[in-house]
Design an enzyme around this catalytic site. Structure first.
Site, PDB file in Angstrom:
ATOM      1  N   CYS A  40      20.859  -2.998  -0.372  1.00  0.00           N
ATOM      2  CA  CYS A  40      21.252  -3.332   1.009  1.00  0.00           C
ATOM      3  C   CYS A  40      22.445  -4.300   1.072  1.00  0.00           C
ATOM      4  O   CYS A  40      23.369  -4.115   1.880  1.00  0.00           O
ATOM      5  CB  CYS A  40      20.061  -3.913   1.756  1.00  0.00           C
ATOM      6  SG  CYS A  40      19.059  -5.042   0.791  1.00  0.00           S
ATOM      7  N   HIS A  52      21.079  -9.080   6.952  1.00  0.00           N
ATOM      8  CA  HIS A  52      21.624  -9.923   5.889  1.00  0.00           C
ATOM      9  C   HIS A  52      23.015 -10.394   6.308  1.00  0.00           C
ATOM     10  O   HIS A  52      23.805  -9.631   6.876  1.00  0.00           O
ATOM     11  CB  HIS A  52      21.796  -9.120   4.590  1.00  0.00           C
ATOM     12  CG  HIS A  52      20.507  -8.675   3.956  1.00  0.00           C
ATOM     13  ND1 HIS A  52      19.259  -9.144   4.322  1.00  0.00           N
ATOM     14  CD2 HIS A  52      20.296  -7.803   2.924  1.00  0.00           C
ATOM     15  CE1 HIS A  52      18.344  -8.568   3.555  1.00  0.00           C
ATOM     16  NE2 HIS A  52      18.935  -7.750   2.712  1.00  0.00           N
TER      17      HIS A  52
HETATM   18  N1  NAP Z   1      13.467  -3.665   3.028  1.00  0.00           N
HETATM   19  C1  NAP Z   1      14.752  -3.444   2.790  1.00  0.00           C
HETATM   20  O1  NAP Z   1      15.679  -4.040   3.386  1.00  0.00           O
HETATM   21  C2  NAP Z   1      15.159  -2.442   1.760  1.00  0.00           C
HETATM   22  C3  NAP Z   1      16.490  -2.115   1.676  1.00  0.00           C
HETATM   23  C4  NAP Z   1      16.883  -1.179   0.740  1.00  0.00           C
HETATM   24  C5  NAP Z   1      15.951  -0.587  -0.074  1.00  0.00           C
HETATM   25  N2  NAP Z   1      14.639  -0.924   0.026  1.00  0.00           N
HETATM   26  C6  NAP Z   1      13.696  -0.252  -0.878  1.00  0.00           C
HETATM   27  O2  NAP Z   1      12.867   0.623  -0.132  1.00  0.00           O
HETATM   28  C7  NAP Z   1      11.561   0.667  -0.701  1.00  0.00           C
HETATM   29  C8  NAP Z   1      10.504   0.320   0.329  1.00  0.00           C
HETATM   30  O3  NAP Z   1      10.782  -0.939   0.908  1.00  0.00           O
HETATM   31  P1  NAP Z   1      10.011  -1.463   2.203  1.00  0.00           P
HETATM   32  O4  NAP Z   1      10.698  -2.705   2.582  1.00  0.00           O
HETATM   33  O5  NAP Z   1       9.841  -0.380   3.223  1.00  0.00           O
HETATM   34  O6  NAP Z   1       8.561  -1.807   1.579  1.00  0.00           O
HETATM   35  P2  NAP Z   1       7.138  -1.860   2.300  1.00  0.00           P
HETATM   36  O7  NAP Z   1       7.262  -2.235   3.728  1.00  0.00           O
HETATM   37  O8  NAP Z   1       6.288  -2.702   1.428  1.00  0.00           O
HETATM   38  O9  NAP Z   1       6.599  -0.323   2.234  1.00  0.00           O
HETATM   39  C9  NAP Z   1       6.322   0.331   1.028  1.00  0.00           C
HETATM   40  C10 NAP Z   1       6.026   1.803   1.301  1.00  0.00           C
HETATM   41  O10 NAP Z   1       5.841   2.471   0.046  1.00  0.00           O
HETATM   42  C11 NAP Z   1       4.575   3.134   0.059  1.00  0.00           C
HETATM   43  N3  NAP Z   1       4.040   3.156  -1.297  1.00  0.00           N
HETATM   44  C12 NAP Z   1       3.852   2.119  -2.147  1.00  0.00           C
HETATM   45  N4  NAP Z   1       3.318   2.533  -3.308  1.00  0.00           N
HETATM   46  C13 NAP Z   1       3.149   3.871  -3.197  1.00  0.00           C
HETATM   47  C14 NAP Z   1       2.626   4.887  -4.044  1.00  0.00           C
HETATM   48  N5  NAP Z   1       2.166   4.603  -5.271  1.00  0.00           N
HETATM   49  N6  NAP Z   1       2.600   6.164  -3.587  1.00  0.00           N
HETATM   50  C15 NAP Z   1       3.047   6.472  -2.356  1.00  0.00           C
HETATM   51  N7  NAP Z   1       3.557   5.552  -1.498  1.00  0.00           N
HETATM   52  C16 NAP Z   1       3.606   4.272  -1.914  1.00  0.00           C
HETATM   53  C17 NAP Z   1       3.730   2.310   0.999  1.00  0.00           C
HETATM   54  O11 NAP Z   1       2.639   3.080   1.431  1.00  0.00           O
HETATM   55  P3  NAP Z   1       1.259   2.369   1.945  1.00  0.00           P
HETATM   56  O12 NAP Z   1       1.539   1.867   3.330  1.00  0.00           O
HETATM   57  O13 NAP Z   1       0.288   3.507   1.921  1.00  0.00           O
HETATM   58  O14 NAP Z   1       0.957   1.284   0.970  1.00  0.00           O
HETATM   59  C18 NAP Z   1       4.757   2.037   2.100  1.00  0.00           C
HETATM   60  O15 NAP Z   1       4.901   3.188   2.908  1.00  0.00           O
HETATM   61  C19 NAP Z   1      11.627  -0.250  -1.923  1.00  0.00           C
HETATM   62  O16 NAP Z   1      11.973   0.548  -3.036  1.00  0.00           O
HETATM   63  C20 NAP Z   1      12.748  -1.185  -1.594  1.00  0.00           C
HETATM   64  O17 NAP Z   1      13.338  -1.731  -2.736  1.00  0.00           O
HETATM   65  C21 NAP Z   1      14.206  -1.836   0.933  1.00  0.00           C
END
Ligand code: NAP
Length: 334
Positions: free
Chosen positions: A129, A245
């Site tokens: 990001c 950010h």
């Molecule tokens: N937040 C940001 O600004 C941002 C920016 C760029 C990239 N990212 C990337 O995007 C990804 C998710 O980030 P987030 O902020 O959305 O995290 P989050 O709010 O913690 O959500 C995680 C998601 O992944 C699912 N998940 C976790 N383990 C899993 C598994 N074993 N099988 C299937 N689904 C699974 C969760 O499902 P459940 O609800 O069922 O647990 C939930 O839908 C990460 O890789 C992160 O590095 C985030």
């Protein structure tokens, strides 16, 4: 464009829900949509265009018949399931860091290197990001004057660490107001009233003293800009902001760029909004960038310590341009 069969992997997460919202808001041509998450979400439903759709548990058979899958369920899930999806004929746009530096995988910010999309072999990576918003703003300046060196310090929102991190900041705020002890679970220190110079929360530091997040900014910038000669140093900091950010960026260029020229380049750059009228206290703020798709740039000034350097302030919504919107833009190109 023919309507596509789309899957959102990690649909219940912060980024996943923004992906769903962005597909809706951009009227992405969807023939059918599937929401995938972990066992924890088995009984959940999520709305898409007014229809309640059950969340399915991700497994090896989830991608049969899917044409485009937007992944945001963490690195290990992407590492395992993106190749399975690609093998089933689906194109994966992956938000995790699992595939970003793989030479076979395009790392794409459409305003900068959309031409790389056609080179995909089933997986396209969405960059980090903090890197996305920086390269959107710097590409027009690089094209004009060649950037030799970038010094960046970030002020990153807690939503960048997922929904548990947002909840931790809100819980600490409430506990503080009620005079109770603050609970620290997600971040390595109290985030309320603090700035933490460590991203991510766990296993952050590399042998050179930089964090993983800092090295992502270094390596991904070179790959996206297609120029390994750009020197980058970064300090990434978590601040108690919920969305967007902010970045202090100093660039040194081969050819001198005046403030007027930089403003002209940025005013005409795709995806950039120039907000630079300091006399009227006009400059980008995290609160105004939240919910927006664009990257905002202001506080542009010539660096008084170097004849060919500029300082600027770059702000964007980390969940939208930094993740969901950039992924949907790539899907639109597909
Ligand atoms: N937040 C940001 O600004 C941002 C920016 C760029 C990239 N990212 C990337 O995007 C990804 C998710 O980030 P987030 O902020 O959305 O995290 P989050 O709010 O913690 O959500 C995680 C998601 O992944 C699912 N998940 C976790 N383990 C899993 C598994 N074993 N099988 C299937 N689904 C699974 C969760 O499902 P459940 O609800 O069922 O647990 C939930 O839908 C990460 O890789 C992160 O590095 C985030």
């Amino acid at each position: 464009m023919n309507p596509k069969v789309v899957a959102v992997v990690g649909a219940t997460g912060l980024v996943g829900r923004k992906m769903i919202e962005t597909l809706e808001n951009r009227n992405f041509p969807v023939k059918a949509i599937k929401f995938l998450a972990s066992e924890r979400s088995r009984v959940r439903k999520l709305a898409y265009k007014g229809e309640e759709i059950p969340v399915e548990v991700l497994d090896e058979n989830s991608f049969k018949g899917i044409e485009i899958a937007l992944f945001s369920a963490g690195g290990s899930t992407s590492k395992k399931f993106a190749p399975i999806a690609a093998k089933d004929g689906c194109v994966v746009v992956d938000n995790s860091s699992a595939w970003r530096m793989d030479p076979e995988v395009p790392l794409v910010v459409p305003e900068v290197n959309a031409h790389e999309i056609k080179n995909h072999k089933g997986i396209i990576a969405n960059p980090n990001c903090s890197t996305i918003q920086m390269v959107v703003a710097l590409k027009p300046i690089h094209d004009f004057a060649r950037i030799e060196r970038i010094v960046v310090s970030t002020y990153q929102a807690v939503s960048g660490a997922g929904q548990n991190a947002v909840q931790e900041l809100l819980n600490q705020m409430q506990a503080y107001v009620e005079g109770k002890p603050l609970e620290i679970k997600v971040f390595p220190h109290q985030i309320l009233f603090n700035c933490i110079p460590q991203i991510p929360q766990k296993d952050a530091f590399e042998a050179n003293g930089y964090t993983n997040e800092e090295m992502k900014m270094v390596n991904e910038t070179k790959k996206i800009m297609g120029d390994p000669s750009i020197q980058v140093t970064a300090t990434t900091v978590r601040v108690p902001v919920i969305s967007s950010h902010s970045e202090s960026v100093n660039i040194q260029t081969e050819k001198k760029v005046t403030v007027e020229k930089a403003r002209e380049l940025l005013a005409n750059a795709p995806g950039v909004v120039l907000m630079d009228d300091p006399a009227k206290q006009v400059y980008p703020l995290a609160t105004m960038a939240a919910g927006r798709w664009e990257t905002f740039v202001g506080r542009i000034r010539e660096d008084i310590s170097h004849p060919r350097a500029l300082d600027m302030w770059i702000v964007a919504d980390n969940l939208l341009k930094g993740a969901a919107y950039n992924a949907v833009q790539i899907a639109e190109y597909l």
